[in-house]
Design a protein around this motif. Sequence first.
Motif, mmCIF file in Angstrom:
data_model
loop_
_atom_site.group_PDB
_atom_site.id
_atom_site.type_symbol
_atom_site.label_atom_id
_atom_site.label_comp_id
_atom_site.label_asym_id
_atom_site.label_seq_id
_atom_site.Cartn_x
_atom_site.Cartn_y
_atom_site.Cartn_z
ATOM 1 N N ALA A 35 -21.963 38.935 -1.392
ATOM 2 C CA ALA A 35 -22.279 40.359 -1.580
ATOM 3 C C ALA A 35 -23.470 40.759 -0.708
ATOM 4 C CB ALA A 35 -22.603 40.633 -3.046
ATOM 5 N N GLN A 36 -23.385 41.933 -0.129
ATOM 6 C CA GLN A 36 -24.531 42.486 0.603
ATOM 7 C C GLN A 36 -25.667 42.730 -0.383
ATOM 8 O OE1 GLN A 36 -23.723 41.993 4.160
ATOM 9 N NE2 GLN A 36 -25.257 43.563 4.053
ATOM 10 N N TRP A 37 -26.882 42.556 0.082
ATOM 11 C CA TRP A 37 -28.035 42.824 -0.764
ATOM 12 C C TRP A 37 -28.511 44.246 -0.507
ATOM 13 C CZ3 TRP A 37 -33.128 44.192 -0.889
ATOM 14 C CH2 TRP A 37 -33.781 43.934 -2.093
ATOM 15 N N PRO A 38 -28.896 45.010 -1.484
ATOM 16 C CA PRO A 38 -28.998 44.623 -2.886
ATOM 17 C C PRO A 38 -27.631 44.610 -3.554
ATOM 18 C CG PRO A 38 -29.710 46.897 -2.638
ATOM 19 C CD PRO A 38 -29.410 46.369 -1.263
ATOM 20 N N CYS A 39 -27.365 43.530 -4.266
ATOM 21 C CA CYS A 39 -26.082 43.381 -4.959
ATOM 22 C C CYS A 39 -26.064 44.268 -6.208
ATOM 23 C CB CYS A 39 -25.852 41.925 -5.343
ATOM 24 S SG CYS A 39 -27.006 41.308 -6.588
ATOM 25 N N GLU A 40 -24.908 44.360 -6.811
ATOM 26 C CA GLU A 40 -24.742 45.217 -7.983
ATOM 27 C C GLU A 40 -25.620 44.758 -9.161
ATOM 28 O OE1 GLU A 40 -21.147 47.076 -10.693
ATOM 29 O OE2 GLU A 40 -20.665 45.914 -8.913
ATOM 30 N N LEU A 41 -25.716 43.441 -9.373
ATOM 31 C CA LEU A 41 -26.540 42.937 -10.477
ATOM 32 C C LEU A 41 -28.015 43.272 -10.269
ATOM 33 C CD1 LEU A 41 -24.910 39.471 -11.193
ATOM 34 C CD2 LEU A 41 -24.918 41.482 -12.663
ATOM 35 N N TYR A 42 -28.483 43.135 -9.042
ATOM 36 C CA TYR A 42 -29.877 43.478 -8.749
ATOM 37 C C TYR A 42 -30.123 44.967 -9.008
ATOM 38 C CZ TYR A 42 -34.324 43.988 -6.383
ATOM 39 O OH TYR A 42 -35.638 44.275 -6.101
ATOM 40 N N VAL A 46 -32.790 46.689 -11.634
ATOM 41 C CA VAL A 46 -33.802 47.663 -11.215
ATOM 42 C C VAL A 46 -33.689 48.940 -12.047
ATOM 43 C CG1 VAL A 46 -34.503 49.182 -9.314
ATOM 44 C CG2 VAL A 46 -34.094 46.763 -8.884
ATOM 45 N N ASN A 47 -32.472 49.416 -12.262
ATOM 46 C CA ASN A 47 -32.276 50.610 -13.088
ATOM 47 C C ASN A 47 -32.695 50.366 -14.534
ATOM 48 O OD1 ASN A 47 -31.352 52.234 -10.998
ATOM 49 N ND2 ASN A 47 -29.243 51.584 -11.289
ATOM 50 N N ALA A 48 -32.444 49.163 -15.035
ATOM 51 C CA ALA A 48 -32.862 48.815 -16.398
ATOM 52 C C ALA A 48 -34.380 48.799 -16.500
ATOM 53 C CB ALA A 48 -32.290 47.460 -16.787
ATOM 54 N N GLU A 49 -35.031 48.288 -15.477
ATOM 55 C CA GLU A 49 -36.494 48.272 -15.462
ATOM 56 C C GLU A 49 -37.048 49.696 -15.468
ATOM 57 O OE1 GLU A 49 -39.980 45.917 -13.134
ATOM 58 O OE2 GLU A 49 -38.351 46.724 -11.908
ATOM 59 N N ARG A 50 -36.454 50.561 -14.689
ATOM 60 C CA ARG A 50 -36.885 51.967 -14.657
ATOM 61 C C ARG A 50 -36.712 52.623 -16.021
ATOM 62 N NH1 ARG A 50 -33.825 53.177 -9.115
ATOM 63 N NH2 ARG A 50 -35.379 52.311 -7.705
ATOM 64 N N LEU A 51 -35.578 52.367 -16.647
ATOM 65 C CA LEU A 51 -35.303 52.915 -17.965
ATOM 66 C C LEU A 51 -36.330 52.413 -18.982
ATOM 67 C CD1 LEU A 51 -33.275 54.581 -19.673
ATOM 68 C CD2 LEU A 51 -32.071 52.448 -20.087
ATOM 69 N N ASP A 52 -36.622 51.133 -18.940
ATOM 70 C CA ASP A 52 -37.562 50.525 -19.864
ATOM 71 C C ASP A 52 -38.984 51.034 -19.633
ATOM 72 O OD1 ASP A 52 -38.416 48.796 -21.930
ATOM 73 O OD2 ASP A 52 -38.922 47.250 -20.472
ATOM 74 N N THR A 53 -39.415 51.144 -18.401
ATOM 75 C CA THR A 53 -40.790 51.560 -18.112
ATOM 76 C C THR A 53 -41.018 53.046 -18.379
ATOM 77 O OG1 THR A 53 -40.311 51.866 -15.757
ATOM 78 C CG2 THR A 53 -41.225 49.733 -16.439
ATOM 79 N N ARG A 54 -39.967 53.816 -18.372
ATOM 80 C CA ARG A 54 -40.094 55.249 -18.692
ATOM 81 C C ARG A 54 -40.240 55.466 -20.195
ATOM 82 N NH1 ARG A 54 -35.227 57.578 -15.026
ATOM 83 N NH2 ARG A 54 -36.184 57.264 -13.004
ATOM 84 N N GLY A 55 -39.949 54.411 -20.967
ATOM 85 C CA GLY A 55 -40.059 54.518 -22.413
ATOM 86 C C GLY A 55 -38.979 55.379 -23.021
ATOM 87 N N LEU A 56 -37.852 55.476 -22.338
ATOM 88 C CA LEU A 56 -36.756 56.283 -22.857
ATOM 89 C C LEU A 56 -36.105 55.580 -24.037
ATOM 90 C CD1 LEU A 56 -35.112 57.351 -19.499
ATOM 91 C CD2 LEU A 56 -36.673 58.662 -20.906
ATOM 92 N N ARG A 57 -35.528 56.344 -24.883
ATOM 93 C CA ARG A 57 -34.836 55.768 -26.040
ATOM 94 C C ARG A 57 -33.630 54.989 -25.555
ATOM 95 N NH1 ARG A 57 -32.851 58.913 -31.405
ATOM 96 N NH2 ARG A 57 -31.846 57.110 -32.333
ATOM 97 N N LEU A 58 -33.542 53.733 -25.998
ATOM 98 C CA LEU A 58 -32.503 52.851 -25.523
ATOM 99 C C LEU A 58 -31.400 52.697 -26.555
ATOM 100 C CD1 LEU A 58 -34.768 50.101 -23.948
ATOM 101 C CD2 LEU A 58 -33.633 51.988 -22.800
ATOM 102 N N SER A 59 -30.715 53.773 -26.834
ATOM 103 C CA SER A 59 -29.610 53.689 -27.797
ATOM 104 C C SER A 59 -28.345 53.265 -27.065
ATOM 105 C CB SER A 59 -29.402 55.043 -28.481
ATOM 106 O OG SER A 59 -29.123 56.038 -27.526
ATOM 107 N N ALA A 60 -27.484 52.549 -27.764
ATOM 108 C CA ALA A 60 -26.251 52.036 -27.145
ATOM 109 C C ALA A 60 -25.271 53.104 -26.943
ATOM 110 C CB ALA A 60 -25.645 50.951 -27.997
#
Length: 60
Positions: A35-42, A46-60
Amino acid sequence: MLMVKLLARMPDLRQRVQTEHVPDESGHCRDCREAQWPCELYQIAVNAERLDTRGLRLSA
């Protein structure tokens, strides 16, 4: 988006993904290999880190 939300709840796994899925000298993901970098998992991590650091509500 579900994978991003799930990974946002698992900072240790998210960090592991970001550490292991790095580019090699040819611009491919070292862990995914073809896979070319950045791969889908990476990108998910990164998007999960952004979501977590923004302190957004993490409901499923």
